[in-house]
Design an enzyme around this catalytic site. Sequence first.
Site, PDB file in Angstrom:
ATOM      1  N   GLY A 182      47.915  40.708  52.648  1.00 18.48           N
ATOM      2  CA  GLY A 182      46.860  41.438  51.959  1.00 18.48           C
ATOM      3  C   GLY A 182      47.233  42.759  51.318  1.00 18.48           C
ATOM      4  O   GLY A 182      46.439  43.317  50.561  1.00 18.48           O
TER       5      GLY A 182
ATOM      6  N   GLU B 291      51.799  38.524  57.419  1.00 14.69           N
ATOM      7  CA  GLU B 291      52.247  37.467  56.497  1.00 14.69           C
ATOM      8  C   GLU B 291      51.955  37.848  55.049  1.00 14.69           C
ATOM      9  O   GLU B 291      51.074  37.279  54.422  1.00 14.69           O
ATOM     10  CB  GLU B 291      51.651  36.102  56.866  1.00 14.69           C
ATOM     11  CG  GLU B 291      50.183  36.111  57.128  1.00 14.69           C
ATOM     12  CD  GLU B 291      49.664  34.790  57.681  1.00 14.69           C
ATOM     13  OE1 GLU B 291      50.448  33.973  58.180  1.00 14.69           O
ATOM     14  OE2 GLU B 291      48.441  34.607  57.623  1.00 14.69           O
ATOM     15  N   PRO B 292      52.716  38.810  54.534  1.00 14.24           N
ATOM     16  CA  PRO B 292      52.523  39.220  53.143  1.00 14.24           C
ATOM     17  C   PRO B 292      53.030  38.175  52.157  1.00 14.24           C
ATOM     18  O   PRO B 292      54.004  37.474  52.423  1.00 14.24           O
ATOM     19  CB  PRO B 292      53.375  40.491  53.042  1.00 14.24           C
ATOM     20  CG  PRO B 292      54.446  40.301  54.078  1.00 14.24           C
ATOM     21  CD  PRO B 292      53.795  39.545  55.203  1.00 14.24           C
ATOM     22  N   GLY B 293      52.355  38.079  51.042  1.00 14.10           N
ATOM     23  CA  GLY B 293      52.825  37.223  49.945  1.00 14.10           C
ATOM     24  C   GLY B 293      53.086  38.089  48.731  1.00 14.10           C
ATOM     25  O   GLY B 293      54.207  38.286  48.285  1.00 14.10           O
ATOM     26  N   ARG B 294      51.989  38.677  48.222  1.00 12.91           N
ATOM     27  CA  ARG B 294      52.079  39.491  47.012  1.00 12.91           C
ATOM     28  C   ARG B 294      53.094  40.631  47.164  1.00 12.91           C
ATOM     29  O   ARG B 294      53.857  40.913  46.243  1.00 12.91           O
ATOM     30  CB  ARG B 294      50.695  40.092  46.738  1.00 12.91           C
ATOM     31  CG  ARG B 294      50.549  40.689  45.356  1.00 12.91           C
ATOM     32  CD  ARG B 294      49.209  41.426  45.247  1.00 12.91           C
ATOM     33  NE  ARG B 294      48.083  40.662  45.675  1.00 12.91           N
ATOM     34  CZ  ARG B 294      47.312  39.913  44.883  1.00 12.91           C
ATOM     35  NH1 ARG B 294      47.565  39.852  43.599  1.00 12.91           N
ATOM     36  NH2 ARG B 294      46.290  39.255  45.367  1.00 12.91           N
TER      37      ARG B 294
ATOM     38  N   ARG C 229      45.149  34.877  36.329  1.00 13.78           N
ATOM     39  CA  ARG C 229      44.551  35.989  37.077  1.00 13.78           C
ATOM     40  C   ARG C 229      43.644  36.899  36.236  1.00 13.78           C
ATOM     41  O   ARG C 229      42.593  37.308  36.717  1.00 13.78           O
ATOM     42  CB  ARG C 229      45.629  36.811  37.796  1.00 13.78           C
ATOM     43  CG  ARG C 229      46.449  35.963  38.793  1.00 13.78           C
ATOM     44  CD  ARG C 229      47.306  36.811  39.728  1.00 13.78           C
ATOM     45  NE  ARG C 229      46.488  37.574  40.641  1.00 13.78           N
ATOM     46  CZ  ARG C 229      46.233  38.857  40.523  1.00 13.78           C
ATOM     47  NH1 ARG C 229      46.761  39.545  39.539  1.00 13.78           N
ATOM     48  NH2 ARG C 229      45.463  39.460  41.393  1.00 13.78           N
TER      49      ARG C 229
ATOM     50  N   TYR D  12      40.095  36.963  37.896  1.00  9.29           N
ATOM     51  CA  TYR D  12      39.766  38.150  38.703  1.00  9.29           C
ATOM     52  C   TYR D  12      39.657  39.426  37.877  1.00  9.29           C
ATOM     53  O   TYR D  12      39.569  40.513  38.452  1.00  9.29           O
ATOM     54  CB  TYR D  12      40.848  38.411  39.772  1.00  9.29           C
ATOM     55  CG  TYR D  12      41.353  37.195  40.496  1.00  9.29           C
ATOM     56  CD1 TYR D  12      40.513  36.452  41.328  1.00  9.29           C
ATOM     57  CD2 TYR D  12      42.679  36.799  40.373  1.00  9.29           C
ATOM     58  CE1 TYR D  12      41.002  35.338  41.986  1.00  9.29           C
ATOM     59  CE2 TYR D  12      43.171  35.699  41.045  1.00  9.29           C
ATOM     60  CZ  TYR D  12      42.311  34.966  41.847  1.00  9.29           C
ATOM     61  OH  TYR D  12      42.794  33.873  42.503  1.00  9.29           O
TER      62      TYR D  12
ATOM     63  N   CYS E 270      42.668  27.385  24.287  1.00  5.41           N
ATOM     64  CA  CYS E 270      41.460  27.323  23.461  1.00  5.41           C
ATOM     65  C   CYS E 270      40.272  27.863  24.234  1.00  5.41           C
ATOM     66  O   CYS E 270      39.367  27.110  24.614  1.00  5.41           O
ATOM     67  CB  CYS E 270      41.210  25.890  23.017  1.00  5.41           C
ATOM     68  SG  CYS E 270      42.483  25.337  21.914  1.00  5.41           S
TER      69      CYS E 270
ATOM     70  N   TYR F 268      51.183  34.718  42.579  1.00  7.25           N
ATOM     71  CA  TYR F 268      49.985  34.011  42.129  1.00  7.25           C
ATOM     72  C   TYR F 268      49.957  33.820  40.614  1.00  7.25           C
ATOM     73  O   TYR F 268      48.886  33.800  40.014  1.00  7.25           O
ATOM     74  CB  TYR F 268      48.711  34.726  42.613  1.00  7.25           C
ATOM     75  CG  TYR F 268      48.698  34.920  44.117  1.00  7.25           C
ATOM     76  CD1 TYR F 268      48.552  33.837  44.969  1.00  7.25           C
ATOM     77  CD2 TYR F 268      48.875  36.185  44.685  1.00  7.25           C
ATOM     78  CE1 TYR F 268      48.566  34.001  46.342  1.00  7.25           C
ATOM     79  CE2 TYR F 268      48.899  36.361  46.060  1.00  7.25           C
ATOM     80  CZ  TYR F 268      48.747  35.262  46.882  1.00  7.25           C
ATOM     81  OH  TYR F 268      48.762  35.420  48.240  1.00  7.25           O
TER      82      TYR F 268
HETATM   83  N1  LLP Z   1      47.745  34.755  54.894  1.00  5.33           N
HETATM   84  C1  LLP Z   1      46.708  34.000  54.539  1.00  5.33           C
HETATM   85  C2  LLP Z   1      46.040  33.178  55.540  1.00  5.33           C
HETATM   86  C3  LLP Z   1      46.249  34.007  53.218  1.00  5.33           C
HETATM   87  O1  LLP Z   1      45.211  33.270  52.882  1.00  5.33           O
HETATM   88  C4  LLP Z   1      46.925  34.796  52.260  1.00  5.33           C
HETATM   89  C5  LLP Z   1      46.480  34.816  50.865  1.00  5.33           C
HETATM   90  C6  LLP Z   1      48.037  35.553  52.663  1.00  5.33           C
HETATM   91  C7  LLP Z   1      48.404  35.518  53.992  1.00  5.33           C
HETATM   92  C8  LLP Z   1      48.824  36.407  51.720  1.00  5.33           C
HETATM   93  O2  LLP Z   1      48.070  37.396  51.145  1.00  5.33           O
HETATM   94  P1  LLP Z   1      48.759  38.478  50.197  1.00  5.33           P
HETATM   95  O3  LLP Z   1      49.715  39.288  51.039  1.00  5.33           O
HETATM   96  O4  LLP Z   1      49.465  37.765  49.134  1.00  5.33           O
HETATM   97  O5  LLP Z   1      47.628  39.303  49.697  1.00  5.33           O
HETATM   98  N2  LLP Z   1      45.103  34.138  44.104  1.00  5.33           N
HETATM   99  C9  LLP Z   1      44.662  35.479  44.480  1.00  5.33           C
HETATM  100  C10 LLP Z   1      45.104  35.837  45.873  1.00  5.33           C
HETATM  101  C11 LLP Z   1      44.630  34.862  46.903  1.00  5.33           C
HETATM  102  C12 LLP Z   1      45.162  35.160  48.271  1.00  5.33           C
HETATM  103  C13 LLP Z   1      45.011  33.975  49.143  1.00  5.33           C
HETATM  104  N3  LLP Z   1      45.475  34.156  50.477  1.00  5.33           N
HETATM  105  C14 LLP Z   1      45.204  36.467  43.463  1.00  5.33           C
HETATM  106  O6  LLP Z   1      45.886  36.052  42.553  1.00  5.33           O
HETATM  107  O7  LLP Z   1      44.920  37.652  43.553  1.00  5.33           O
END
Ligand code: LLP
Length: 441
Positions: free
Chosen positions: A250, A292-295, A332, A336, A363, A392
């Site tokens: 997050g 568990e970071p992704g972004r 995105r 969003y 289009c 994403y």
């Molecule tokens: N853990 C869980 C259970 C999640 O659902 C997510 C993201 C993460 C970790 C990683 O979150 P992050 O660190 O990336 O914020 N498509 C949207 C974001 C959706 C996030 C979904 N879950 C966007 O492009 O902003």
Amino acid sequence: MRFSQRHGFDLDSQGHLVIGGARAVDLAARFGTPLHVFDEARMRENCRAYVRAMQEEYPGPGRVLFASKSLCTVASCQVAHEEGLGIDVVSAGEILTALTAGVPAGELFFHGSNKTPEEIAYGLDAGVGRFVVDNEHELGWLDRLARERGYRADILLRVTPGIEPHTHKAIQTGGVDSKFGFGLLGPSAESAVHRALELPGVRLRGLHCHIGSQILDLDPFGMAARSLVSFAAEMRGSGFVLEELNLGGGLGIRYQADQEPPTPGSHVRVMAEVVRDLTTRYKMPLPVMMVEPGRAIVGNAGVTLYTVGAIKTVPGVRKFVSVDGGMYENPRPALYGAQYEALVATRAGAEPTQRVSIAGRCCEAGDVLIWDAQLPEVASGDLLAVFSTGAYNYSMAGNYNRYPRPALVFVRDGEAHVAVERETPADLVRLDRALPRRGDG
Ligand code: LLP
């Protein structure tokens, strides 16, 4: 500091944007556009910052997982694994990608709010390390399918703490009105713990929550940690021991050069302090704490390169600068209202002289990647770079209007490696089947 440097990228002496040691213009010439470019060293540094943060800020055992949904490719899973991260997966496809990358199944945390029985069976047979169970339906299936195999699946329960961080509504996931998880504010989480403790096919290891994404204010993370540990303390009477506490991802990143997102260190610290204080107060052992970071792992490591095509000026209104990508490869902005920044990659140091809108080629009137981009003079054929597209974008790309998805390259020490090939028009019709002609019987 220059604009591109605030995004973490240098210019060479001729004003060319350089990514991972390679000039953007050379990458575009070699691989074509649109092109997703990843600075591998940057992704590794982001992983290391989290691993270090966990070691320095949390007194107990810690673990960092990469939320692969942000960029689920073999290459990104490989890098995350090499840096010591476990992998969060949400589907059989993400599991297969991680396994193909050589990640041992035991390192996978299987999320998802509606896992099908087939996916659960696939996860069990693959041997995923943890199922993060979202609801009663899943708990029932998992218990049954695990028992059929003579297994006991290790699980975390995903709970929803009723916290709504300040971020786009579509990416808030911790509030009461959410499709995810067992609500902590009602009886749902409590009964899930009781049931999980009784079922012979599962072994309850702990709790999970994920409150949302692109969060720039750290307080909600501390609040989430507080509610989960307090809940675990209340549940001790039922025989529940909080061995593992996964507090989700997050953390927000910089999309605009003037944004100052919190660091991984401060993100981990707010949660670590709460967990340490509360476990001391309740005389509980320190759980394994996970994030568990992704972004925050891949977001700022990715840049998208585009070639400028048509330019349309609506006198007195706006100038549309069209590029060869759009919402099919970066949905995105349309989904969003996400805001990005761009520059001309061959004149990366040039001062902006105008405000333009960078339009995609789908289009749809709403397919505009950046409504208010500040650019120098720009002409058809110029190469544009859009920053912070690593998370994403590729993972949410589709084929709207039957555009092939771009290639994705990782650049390391100036050497580019194709991580995902560009789709071809033939790929787009590969799964199509013509109907029998009427009258052919
Ligand atoms: N853990 C869980 C259970 C999640 O659902 C997510 C993201 C993460 C970790 C990683 O979150 P992050 O660190 O990336 O914020 N498509 C949207 C974001 C959706 C996030 C979904 N879950 C966007 O492009 O902003």
